[in-house]
Motif scaffolding. Sequence first.
Motif, PDB file in Angstrom:
ATOM      1  N   THR A 158      45.935  46.440  34.791  1.00  0.00           N
ATOM      2  CA  THR A 158      45.966  46.609  36.297  1.00  0.00           C
ATOM      3  C   THR A 158      45.871  45.358  36.935  1.00  0.00           C
ATOM      4  O   THR A 158      44.506  44.875  36.972  1.00  0.00           O
ATOM      5  N   ASN A 159      46.635  44.767  37.528  1.00  0.00           N
ATOM      6  CA  ASN A 159      46.346  43.248  37.935  1.00  0.00           C
ATOM      7  C   ASN A 159      46.789  42.991  39.411  1.00  0.00           C
ATOM      8  O   ASN A 159      46.726  41.818  39.741  1.00  0.00           O
ATOM      9  N   ARG A 160      46.904  44.112  40.380  1.00  0.00           N
ATOM     10  CA  ARG A 160      47.000  43.826  41.701  1.00  0.00           C
ATOM     11  C   ARG A 160      45.797  44.431  42.367  1.00  0.00           C
ATOM     12  O   ARG A 160      45.118  45.192  42.197  1.00  0.00           O
ATOM     13  N   SER A 161      45.476  43.486  43.395  1.00  0.00           N
ATOM     14  CA  SER A 161      44.296  44.099  44.076  1.00  0.00           C
ATOM     15  C   SER A 161      43.971  45.507  44.572  1.00  0.00           C
ATOM     16  O   SER A 161      42.991  46.142  44.173  1.00  0.00           O
ATOM     17  N   THR A 162      44.987  46.015  45.358  1.00  0.00           N
ATOM     18  CA  THR A 162      44.956  47.518  45.661  1.00  0.00           C
ATOM     19  C   THR A 162      44.995  48.281  44.548  1.00  0.00           C
ATOM     20  O   THR A 162      44.339  49.452  44.474  1.00  0.00           O
ATOM     21  N   ARG A 163      45.829  47.875  43.581  1.00  0.00           N
ATOM     22  CA  ARG A 163      45.585  48.972  42.322  1.00  0.00           C
ATOM     23  C   ARG A 163      44.472  48.865  41.635  1.00  0.00           C
ATOM     24  O   ARG A 163      43.871  49.736  40.917  1.00  0.00           O
ATOM     25  N   ILE A 164      43.878  47.777  41.530  1.00  0.00           N
ATOM     26  CA  ILE A 164      42.720  47.612  40.798  1.00  0.00           C
ATOM     27  C   ILE A 164      41.403  48.330  41.723  1.00  0.00           C
ATOM     28  O   ILE A 164      40.551  49.173  40.896  1.00  0.00           O
ATOM     29  N   ALA A 165      41.303  48.506  43.082  1.00  0.00           N
ATOM     30  CA  ALA A 165      40.498  49.253  43.919  1.00  0.00           C
ATOM     31  C   ALA A 165      40.707  50.690  43.429  1.00  0.00           C
ATOM     32  O   ALA A 165      39.834  51.267  43.431  1.00  0.00           O
ATOM     33  N   ASP A 166      41.864  51.068  43.604  1.00  0.00           N
ATOM     34  CA  ASP A 166      42.244  52.445  43.310  1.00  0.00           C
ATOM     35  C   ASP A 166      41.632  52.685  42.001  1.00  0.00           C
ATOM     36  O   ASP A 166      41.021  53.921  41.779  1.00  0.00           O
ATOM     37  N   ARG A 167      41.796  51.880  41.059  1.00  0.00           N
ATOM     38  CA  ARG A 167      41.510  52.258  39.736  1.00  0.00           C
ATOM     39  C   ARG A 167      39.918  52.602  39.498  1.00  0.00           C
ATOM     40  O   ARG A 167      39.481  53.446  38.873  1.00  0.00           O
TER      41      ARG A 167
ATOM     42  N   LEU B 218      33.480  31.983  39.445  1.00  0.00           N
ATOM     43  CA  LEU B 218      33.155  31.634  38.204  1.00  0.00           C
ATOM     44  C   LEU B 218      33.747  31.294  37.107  1.00  0.00           C
ATOM     45  O   LEU B 218      33.467  30.919  35.950  1.00  0.00           O
ATOM     46  N   GLY B 219      35.362  31.232  37.287  1.00  0.00           N
ATOM     47  CA  GLY B 219      36.309  30.735  36.410  1.00  0.00           C
ATOM     48  C   GLY B 219      36.317  31.879  35.225  1.00  0.00           C
ATOM     49  O   GLY B 219      36.945  31.641  34.433  1.00  0.00           O
ATOM     50  N   LEU B 220      36.325  33.018  35.665  1.00  0.00           N
ATOM     51  CA  LEU B 220      36.666  34.328  35.044  1.00  0.00           C
ATOM     52  C   LEU B 220      38.044  35.033  35.373  1.00  0.00           C
ATOM     53  O   LEU B 220      38.618  35.481  34.350  1.00  0.00           O
ATOM     54  N   VAL B 221      38.533  34.826  36.393  1.00  0.00           N
ATOM     55  CA  VAL B 221      39.567  35.333  36.963  1.00  0.00           C
ATOM     56  C   VAL B 221      40.680  34.232  37.850  1.00  0.00           C
ATOM     57  O   VAL B 221      39.850  33.263  38.260  1.00  0.00           O
ATOM     58  N   GLU B 222      41.697  34.351  37.555  1.00  0.00           N
ATOM     59  CA  GLU B 222      42.764  33.482  38.363  1.00  0.00           C
ATOM     60  C   GLU B 222      43.801  34.267  39.060  1.00  0.00           C
ATOM     61  O   GLU B 222      44.303  35.322  38.510  1.00  0.00           O
ATOM     62  N   ARG B 223      44.206  33.770  40.284  1.00  0.00           N
ATOM     63  CA  ARG B 223      45.261  34.670  40.974  1.00  0.00           C
ATOM     64  C   ARG B 223      46.546  33.660  40.845  1.00  0.00           C
ATOM     65  O   ARG B 223      46.466  32.476  40.893  1.00  0.00           O
ATOM     66  N   VAL B 224      47.440  34.031  40.229  1.00  0.00           N
ATOM     67  CA  VAL B 224      48.763  33.284  40.042  1.00  0.00           C
ATOM     68  C   VAL B 224      49.942  34.185  40.635  1.00  0.00           C
ATOM     69  O   VAL B 224      50.162  35.267  40.506  1.00  0.00           O
ATOM     70  N   ALA B 225      51.076  33.277  40.950  1.00  0.00           N
ATOM     71  CA  ALA B 225      52.299  33.652  41.552  1.00  0.00           C
ATOM     72  C   ALA B 225      53.436  33.313  40.841  1.00  0.00           C
ATOM     73  O   ALA B 225      53.216  31.958  40.121  1.00  0.00           O
ATOM     74  N   PRO B 226      54.610  33.938  40.820  1.00  0.00           N
ATOM     75  CA  PRO B 226      55.700  33.036  39.960  1.00  0.00           C
ATOM     76  C   PRO B 226      55.977  31.804  40.892  1.00  0.00           C
ATOM     77  O   PRO B 226      55.692  31.521  41.624  1.00  0.00           O
TER      78      PRO B 226
ATOM     79  N   LYS C  43      53.857  38.379  47.566  1.00  0.00           N
ATOM     80  CA  LYS C  43      53.620  39.565  47.282  1.00  0.00           C
ATOM     81  C   LYS C  43      53.861  40.108  45.832  1.00  0.00           C
ATOM     82  O   LYS C  43      53.324  41.073  45.140  1.00  0.00           O
ATOM     83  N   ARG C  44      54.196  39.047  44.786  1.00  0.00           N
ATOM     84  CA  ARG C  44      54.094  39.243  43.294  1.00  0.00           C
ATOM     85  C   ARG C  44      52.927  38.678  42.684  1.00  0.00           C
ATOM     86  O   ARG C  44      53.032  38.693  41.513  1.00  0.00           O
ATOM     87  N   ALA C  45      52.142  38.072  43.514  1.00  0.00           N
ATOM     88  CA  ALA C  45      51.145  37.338  42.759  1.00  0.00           C
ATOM     89  C   ALA C  45      50.150  38.497  41.953  1.00  0.00           C
ATOM     90  O   ALA C  45      49.956  39.678  42.459  1.00  0.00           O
ATOM     91  N   VAL C  46      49.586  38.117  41.081  1.00  0.00           N
ATOM     92  CA  VAL C  46      48.810  38.992  40.163  1.00  0.00           C
ATOM     93  C   VAL C  46      47.390  38.161  39.723  1.00  0.00           C
ATOM     94  O   VAL C  46      47.364  37.110  39.962  1.00  0.00           O
ATOM     95  N   TYR C  47      46.520  39.274  39.340  1.00  0.00           N
ATOM     96  CA  TYR C  47      45.175  38.578  38.841  1.00  0.00           C
ATOM     97  C   TYR C  47      45.198  38.679  37.212  1.00  0.00           C
ATOM     98  O   TYR C  47      45.780  39.476  36.548  1.00  0.00           O
ATOM     99  N   ARG C  48      44.579  37.562  36.475  1.00  0.00           N
ATOM    100  CA  ARG C  48      44.563  37.523  35.114  1.00  0.00           C
ATOM    101  C   ARG C  48      43.255  36.990  34.885  1.00  0.00           C
ATOM    102  O   ARG C  48      42.592  36.356  35.591  1.00  0.00           O
ATOM    103  N   ILE C  49      42.769  37.593  33.589  1.00  0.00           N
ATOM    104  CA  ILE C  49      41.363  36.850  33.017  1.00  0.00           C
ATOM    105  C   ILE C  49      41.686  35.539  32.526  1.00  0.00           C
ATOM    106  O   ILE C  49      42.567  35.408  31.691  1.00  0.00           O
ATOM    107  N   SER C  50      41.078  34.491  33.196  1.00  0.00           N
ATOM    108  CA  SER C  50      41.343  33.060  32.789  1.00  0.00           C
ATOM    109  C   SER C  50      40.440  32.630  31.702  1.00  0.00           C
ATOM    110  O   SER C  50      40.756  31.455  31.242  1.00  0.00           O
ATOM    111  N   ASP C  51      39.442  33.236  31.292  1.00  0.00           N
ATOM    112  CA  ASP C  51      38.688  32.782  30.122  1.00  0.00           C
ATOM    113  C   ASP C  51      39.029  33.630  28.689  1.00  0.00           C
ATOM    114  O   ASP C  51      38.796  34.818  28.674  1.00  0.00           O
TER     115      ASP C  51
END
Length: 482
Positions: free
Chosen positions: A266-275, A293-301, A310-318
């Motif tokens: 679940t890597n989009r802000s609104t979906r994370i909030a719902d989850r 903190l360097g634990l998460v990054e927001r990336v887009a195509p 609108k296609r940007a997602v979040y990933r754990i970066s560590d």
Amino acid sequence: MFVGRDHELSELERLYRKGGFQMVVLYGRRRVGKTTLALEFARDKPQLVYTAKIQSDVLNLADFSREVYRFLGFPVSPGPFATWEDALVYLAQSVGNRQLVFVFDEFPYAAQKCPALVSTLQVVIDCVFSKTNIFLIVTGSNQGFMEEKVLGGSKLGQDESGLGEKNPLFGRRTSQIHLMPFGYREAALMLPGRSPVELVEFYACFGGTPYYLSAVDQDESLGENIERLYFRKEGLLFEEPLMLLRQELREPSVYSSILSSIAAGTNRSTRIADRIGIDSTAMGKYLGVLRSLGLVERVAPYGENVKTSKRAVYRISDPCFAYWYRFIEPTSDMVEQNAGKLAAAEALCDERLSTYVGHWFEAIARSWTVEAAVHRALPVAPVRFGSWWGTSNALRSQDDVDVVAGNPRTKEVLLGECKWRESVDVARMVEKQRERTALFPEYGDFALVFFTKRPVEASVRKRYEGNRMMFIDAERLYVPWE
């Protein structure tokens, strides 16, 4: 064993050669090696190193007083100074014009017990230290405190306009170093004797935090190290992510839930909030903190604005946190019941491990591509880097490109494909990548690069490799740049 950090040491040495008063703010999350770096720099230099503790202000000042007297050669301590200002001024006056590396380690521990210490240090810097050759290094693991109270910026991603100018230490630093975990090359320096394939696997599972890497037993396999460090109650990394969140943040359970959601896909802000059941308007703050903190990054195509896409997602970066939330958090109850070996066996099955490592192999490939561009070792001269995913209008299907490095001005772009498998169908891989050039109609000059676990056969390389096509296996990822 001290390895890496060449860039940071070079910057510190440059400032030291300048002379005069210098104030370096050295911060970053715990375990990344701040104290080790400061001590390595101070080695063979006149030095006073004081580490504050989680204790009362009276005890911290008493400890610091003893360090001052010890440094000055007093055979017996006359007793603690009455105030921090008295101690700091006395130190400066006793040093005179001599150069001194003064490391105030874990400054937040002392300042949180003595709120006036930040203002006191500012006064001493302005009135006394600024006229000396003291090289002050202020370190801290509490990134929120360091960014807000020492650097003078907003706390962990929060937008508090004008906050910095109100903080006493704002503008006093001459340099700041936000120390991050090692990249894949520096991490390899802590794993001597491992093969390139093993180095990729260890980095994917343990990341680049020096303290974690130091716990790796060089006589054990990857699986044995994972089982011992992650899947045992007494293992160093069994509770490490949660401990870091508890130390740094006020709502560790919320942040942990966010990381767990991202790890589960679940890597989009609104979906994370719902989850996780929180107001979606609050997600920006939480995710901003995790990014700081360097634990998460927001990336887009590639080619899209990461802030507005609108296609940007979040990933754990560590990698360590990614591994923990992917494999440990869901099975922690088994570990608590001393059944960690069973959970480890499931996590270490070839297919699951290969899929997980493959994700970080792509991240390593992107890092290599940036380094190669800096060293002018690519057939193109890119200025933008990333990956791409989405719907292909040309191919009428979902597609992705693992590595993209392009230059919109010159219309040249490098497309990269990553395969973490024992063997690959090179002809098919090349054909597929050539088809993907249709995804980038705005570019006219294409080059291709293929990252593989094992070396491609020489005869195959000879058939394909040239100025516009490259093959990079795990071993070549670690070849030093000329």
